[in-house]
Design a protein around this motif. Sequence first.
Motif, PDB file in Angstrom:
ATOM      1  N   VAL A 193      54.816  33.303  42.112  1.00 48.14           N
ATOM      2  CA  VAL A 193      54.926  34.737  41.847  1.00 48.14           C
ATOM      3  C   VAL A 193      53.936  35.467  42.743  1.00 48.14           C
ATOM      4  CG1 VAL A 193      54.689  36.581  40.130  1.00 48.14           C
ATOM      5  CG2 VAL A 193      55.616  34.355  39.446  1.00 48.14           C
ATOM      6  N   ILE A 194      54.434  36.417  43.511  1.00 49.95           N
ATOM      7  CA  ILE A 194      53.568  37.206  44.385  1.00 49.95           C
ATOM      8  C   ILE A 194      52.792  38.219  43.548  1.00 49.95           C
ATOM      9  CG2 ILE A 194      53.568  38.951  46.217  1.00 49.95           C
ATOM     10  CD1 ILE A 194      55.876  37.387  47.488  1.00 49.95           C
ATOM     11  N   VAL A 195      51.488  38.302  43.796  1.00 50.00           N
ATOM     12  CA  VAL A 195      50.609  39.227  43.071  1.00 50.00           C
ATOM     13  C   VAL A 195      49.707  39.932  44.091  1.00 50.00           C
ATOM     14  CG1 VAL A 195      50.580  37.856  40.946  1.00 50.00           C
ATOM     15  CG2 VAL A 195      48.863  37.428  42.716  1.00 50.00           C
ATOM     16  N   PRO A 196      49.173  41.095  43.748  1.00 51.17           N
ATOM     17  CA  PRO A 196      48.178  41.724  44.641  1.00 51.17           C
ATOM     18  C   PRO A 196      46.887  40.904  44.654  1.00 51.17           C
ATOM     19  CG  PRO A 196      49.079  43.296  43.040  1.00 51.17           C
ATOM     20  CD  PRO A 196      49.466  41.934  42.581  1.00 51.17           C
ATOM     21  N   SER A 197      46.264  40.813  45.803  1.00 45.91           N
ATOM     22  CA  SER A 197      44.956  40.149  45.864  1.00 45.91           C
ATOM     23  C   SER A 197      43.867  41.040  45.288  1.00 45.91           C
ATOM     24  CB  SER A 197      44.615  39.751  47.301  1.00 45.91           C
ATOM     25  OG  SER A 197      44.713  40.861  48.181  1.00 45.91           O
ATOM     26  N   HIS A 198      44.085  42.358  45.337  1.00 48.84           N
ATOM     27  CA  HIS A 198      43.130  43.307  44.756  1.00 48.84           C
ATOM     28  C   HIS A 198      43.715  43.845  43.453  1.00 48.84           C
ATOM     29  CE1 HIS A 198      40.064  46.283  44.266  1.00 48.84           C
ATOM     30  NE2 HIS A 198      40.893  47.295  44.427  1.00 48.84           N
ATOM     31  N   THR A 199      43.254  43.288  42.350  1.00 50.21           N
ATOM     32  CA  THR A 199      43.708  43.694  41.023  1.00 50.21           C
ATOM     33  C   THR A 199      42.772  43.090  39.993  1.00 50.21           C
ATOM     34  OG1 THR A 199      45.614  43.719  39.484  1.00 50.21           O
ATOM     35  CG2 THR A 199      45.238  41.696  40.709  1.00 50.21           C
ATOM     36  N   TYR A 200      42.914  43.515  38.749  1.00 47.95           N
ATOM     37  CA  TYR A 200      42.182  42.837  37.675  1.00 47.95           C
ATOM     38  C   TYR A 200      42.795  41.456  37.490  1.00 47.95           C
ATOM     39  CZ  TYR A 200      39.907  41.978  33.207  1.00 47.95           C
ATOM     40  OH  TYR A 200      39.153  41.432  32.203  1.00 47.95           O
ATOM     41  N   ILE A 201      41.973  40.493  37.163  1.00 50.20           N
ATOM     42  CA  ILE A 201      42.392  39.094  37.131  1.00 50.20           C
ATOM     43  C   ILE A 201      43.511  38.825  36.123  1.00 50.20           C
ATOM     44  CG2 ILE A 201      40.750  38.281  35.388  1.00 50.20           C
ATOM     45  CD1 ILE A 201      40.272  35.828  37.281  1.00 50.20           C
ATOM     46  N   ALA A 202      43.711  39.712  35.156  1.00 46.63           N
ATOM     47  CA  ALA A 202      44.771  39.513  34.158  1.00 46.63           C
ATOM     48  C   ALA A 202      46.140  39.372  34.816  1.00 46.63           C
ATOM     49  CB  ALA A 202      44.784  40.675  33.166  1.00 46.63           C
ATOM     50  N   THR A 203      46.360  40.069  35.922  1.00 41.00           N
ATOM     51  CA  THR A 203      47.641  39.966  36.623  1.00 41.00           C
ATOM     52  C   THR A 203      47.891  38.525  37.053  1.00 41.00           C
ATOM     53  OG1 THR A 203      47.202  42.190  37.500  1.00 41.00           O
ATOM     54  CG2 THR A 203      49.053  40.980  38.445  1.00 41.00           C
ATOM     55  N   TRP A 204      46.883  37.889  37.590  1.00 37.23           N
ATOM     56  CA  TRP A 204      46.991  36.486  38.020  1.00 37.23           C
ATOM     57  C   TRP A 204      47.100  35.554  36.810  1.00 37.23           C
ATOM     58  CZ3 TRP A 204      44.070  34.531  42.868  1.00 37.23           C
ATOM     59  CH2 TRP A 204      44.115  35.492  43.888  1.00 37.23           C
ATOM     60  N   LEU A 205      46.304  35.826  35.781  1.00 33.87           N
ATOM     61  CA  LEU A 205      46.284  34.950  34.606  1.00 33.87           C
ATOM     62  C   LEU A 205      47.651  34.871  33.931  1.00 33.87           C
ATOM     63  CD1 LEU A 205      42.872  35.953  32.977  1.00 33.87           C
ATOM     64  CD2 LEU A 205      43.408  33.819  34.164  1.00 33.87           C
ATOM     65  N   ALA A 206      48.383  35.971  33.918  1.00 33.75           N
ATOM     66  CA  ALA A 206      49.715  35.962  33.308  1.00 33.75           C
ATOM     67  C   ALA A 206      50.614  34.944  33.991  1.00 33.75           C
ATOM     68  CB  ALA A 206      50.332  37.355  33.393  1.00 33.75           C
ATOM     69  N   VAL A 207      50.517  34.877  35.315  1.00 34.81           N
ATOM     70  CA  VAL A 207      51.313  33.919  36.084  1.00 34.81           C
ATOM     71  C   VAL A 207      50.880  32.486  35.757  1.00 34.81           C
ATOM     72  CG1 VAL A 207      51.955  33.172  38.404  1.00 34.81           C
ATOM     73  CG2 VAL A 207      51.628  35.609  37.922  1.00 34.81           C
ATOM     74  N   SER A 208      49.581  32.274  35.700  1.00 32.39           N
ATOM     75  CA  SER A 208      49.060  30.942  35.396  1.00 32.39           C
ATOM     76  C   SER A 208      49.449  30.505  33.994  1.00 32.39           C
ATOM     77  CB  SER A 208      47.535  30.933  35.549  1.00 32.39           C
ATOM     78  OG  SER A 208      47.162  31.246  36.870  1.00 32.39           O
ATOM     79  N   TYR A 209      49.383  31.418  33.026  1.00 32.74           N
ATOM     80  CA  TYR A 209      49.758  31.086  31.649  1.00 32.74           C
ATOM     81  C   TYR A 209      51.213  30.638  31.554  1.00 32.74           C
ATOM     82  CZ  TYR A 209      45.443  33.236  29.852  1.00 32.74           C
ATOM     83  OH  TYR A 209      44.145  33.552  29.572  1.00 32.74           O
ATOM     84  N   SER A 268      39.712  28.380  47.933  1.00 37.38           N
ATOM     85  CA  SER A 268      39.448  29.813  48.095  1.00 37.38           C
ATOM     86  C   SER A 268      38.059  29.977  48.699  1.00 37.38           C
ATOM     87  CB  SER A 268      39.497  30.518  46.740  1.00 37.38           C
ATOM     88  OG  SER A 268      40.769  30.407  46.171  1.00 37.38           O
ATOM     89  N   LYS A 269      37.932  30.905  49.611  1.00 40.39           N
ATOM     90  CA  LYS A 269      36.624  31.095  50.248  1.00 40.39           C
ATOM     91  C   LYS A 269      36.512  32.527  50.756  1.00 40.39           C
ATOM     92  CE  LYS A 269      38.399  29.176  54.585  1.00 40.39           C
ATOM     93  NZ  LYS A 269      38.226  28.125  55.610  1.00 40.39           N
ATOM     94  N   VAL A 270      35.291  32.925  51.036  1.00 40.76           N
ATOM     95  CA  VAL A 270      35.044  34.246  51.602  1.00 40.76           C
ATOM     96  C   VAL A 270      35.764  34.346  52.941  1.00 40.76           C
ATOM     97  CG1 VAL A 270      33.286  35.791  52.525  1.00 40.76           C
ATOM     98  CG2 VAL A 270      32.820  34.477  50.441  1.00 40.76           C
ATOM     99  N   GLY A 271      36.456  35.464  53.113  1.00 36.18           N
ATOM    100  CA  GLY A 271      37.218  35.667  54.326  1.00 36.18           C
ATOM    101  C   GLY A 271      38.694  35.390  54.160  1.00 36.18           C
ATOM    102  N   SER A 272      39.071  34.786  53.032  1.00 36.62           N
ATOM    103  CA  SER A 272      40.483  34.479  52.798  1.00 36.62           C
ATOM    104  C   SER A 272      41.339  35.738  52.717  1.00 36.62           C
ATOM    105  CB  SER A 272      40.640  33.668  51.501  1.00 36.62           C
ATOM    106  OG  SER A 272      39.947  32.452  51.570  1.00 36.62           O
ATOM    107  N   PHE A 273      40.791  36.785  52.095  1.00 33.62           N
ATOM    108  CA  PHE A 273      41.496  38.060  51.946  1.00 33.62           C
ATOM    109  C   PHE A 273      40.501  39.171  52.293  1.00 33.62           C
ATOM    110  CE2 PHE A 273      43.639  34.978  49.319  1.00 33.62           C
ATOM    111  CZ  PHE A 273      44.982  35.189  49.638  1.00 33.62           C
ATOM    112  N   SER A 274      40.373  39.413  53.578  1.00 28.27           N
ATOM    113  CA  SER A 274      39.290  40.259  54.086  1.00 28.27           C
ATOM    114  C   SER A 274      39.413  41.716  53.647  1.00 28.27           C
ATOM    115  CB  SER A 274      39.235  40.185  55.607  1.00 28.27           C
ATOM    116  OG  SER A 274      40.483  40.571  56.180  1.00 28.27           O
ATOM    117  N   ILE A 275      40.638  42.240  53.553  1.00 24.02           N
ATOM    118  CA  ILE A 275      40.800  43.635  53.125  1.00 24.02           C
ATOM    119  C   ILE A 275      40.351  43.785  51.687  1.00 24.02           C
ATOM    120  CG2 ILE A 275      42.461  45.498  52.723  1.00 24.02           C
ATOM    121  CD1 ILE A 275      44.129  44.352  55.008  1.00 24.02           C
ATOM    122  N   THR A 276      40.780  42.863  50.837  1.00 22.32           N
ATOM    123  CA  THR A 276      40.379  42.883  49.426  1.00 22.32           C
ATOM    124  C   THR A 276      38.868  42.782  49.291  1.00 22.32           C
ATOM    125  OG1 THR A 276      42.469  41.941  48.669  1.00 22.32           O
ATOM    126  CG2 THR A 276      40.551  41.619  47.246  1.00 22.32           C
TER     127      THR A 276
END
Length: 371
Positions: A79-95, A329-337
């Motif tokens: 599921v595609i999600v924004p990289s800049h968002t509250y983590i709940a958006t990602w957690l829903a996908v993981s759940y 995951s590491k620093v620089g992975s999503f530079s705009i975010t």
Amino acid sequence: MEIPFLDLKAPYLELKEEFDAAYQRVMESGWYILGREVKAFEEEFADYCEVKYCVGVGNGLESLHLILRAMEIGTGNEVIVPSHTYIATWLAVSYAGATPVPVEPDINTYNIDPSNIEAAITSKTKAIIVVHLYGQPADMRSINEIAKKYGIKVIEDAAQAHGARYQGRRVGSLGDAAGFSFYPGKNLGAFGDGGAVTTNDANLADRIHLLRNYGSRIKYKNEIQGFNSRLDELQAAFLRVKLTKLDEWNERRRLVAKYYLEALQGIKDLKLPYVSEWAEPVWHLFVVSHPRRYYLEQHLTAAGIGTLIHYPIPPHLSNAYPEIRGKPSKVGSFSITEKISAEILSIPIGNQISEVEAKRVVEILLEDSWQ
């Protein structure tokens, strides 16, 4: 003058009689789970969002989770999600058992950038979760066109955008389904947790009804493996009161935002919110950006003005997501975010912020000492 970031008591004081009457009505009814108040709120909120169906659930995270479950999106899916968002958006996908695939935002709007989406789509992609971040609608036309091209679902995370419009249409009606949060700090907030799903899909709505209540329509007759995620009867009664004021309260926010946008022009390196021509935001947050964010934050704090950072740690740099698609995951992975997270700051813009308070915020921001 002390100016809190958000005054959660003020809405109660403004509508005290109506809230007290709603409380009394529920307590005297003797029915506290999935009763008349929830049903009435679902009908009223569906009408407000210009959709056919609304299903009240436990909170905003669960609204997204149940949508994914109802769409049978899970293990082996992406599921595609924004990289800049509250983590709940990602957690829903993981759940749901699926894999969140982050996509960078537009540097101007902070919402997911449609031009980055297609590169993230694979044969495993089943949906896009679009967040209307800070009350600003995302570019839904472009996103829906991409989704149609690849045959994938579009889910709105409208937790911060109650009442916002995109090209004249309410958010919550712009995809296959939408998840809302009624966390107390939202534009339409309860006095506790709460959430809802809106959709025009009758089968999806029916599936959400089952999933939220143990997979059961009739007590002890369980059709599927469901969950316990029900909007509380008392919170529904309070939300019904607030819903009658939502447009008025959103207009108050717009007036404060308009004042900020005009008064804060010209501050060196201070980036103000960008509003697309097709967007009618509801200003859940007023987020500015500055490379010297720390000094700006300290300057406002010293003057008694509350601020918050939404959000200081991107999900891909949290301990919750050490890997993205199997890679560290590491620093620089999503530079705009990462740049956004390092520079943004939210300043006060609640329903009840006064003209005097807004002017004080501007006065402090215009001072030279922090720049």
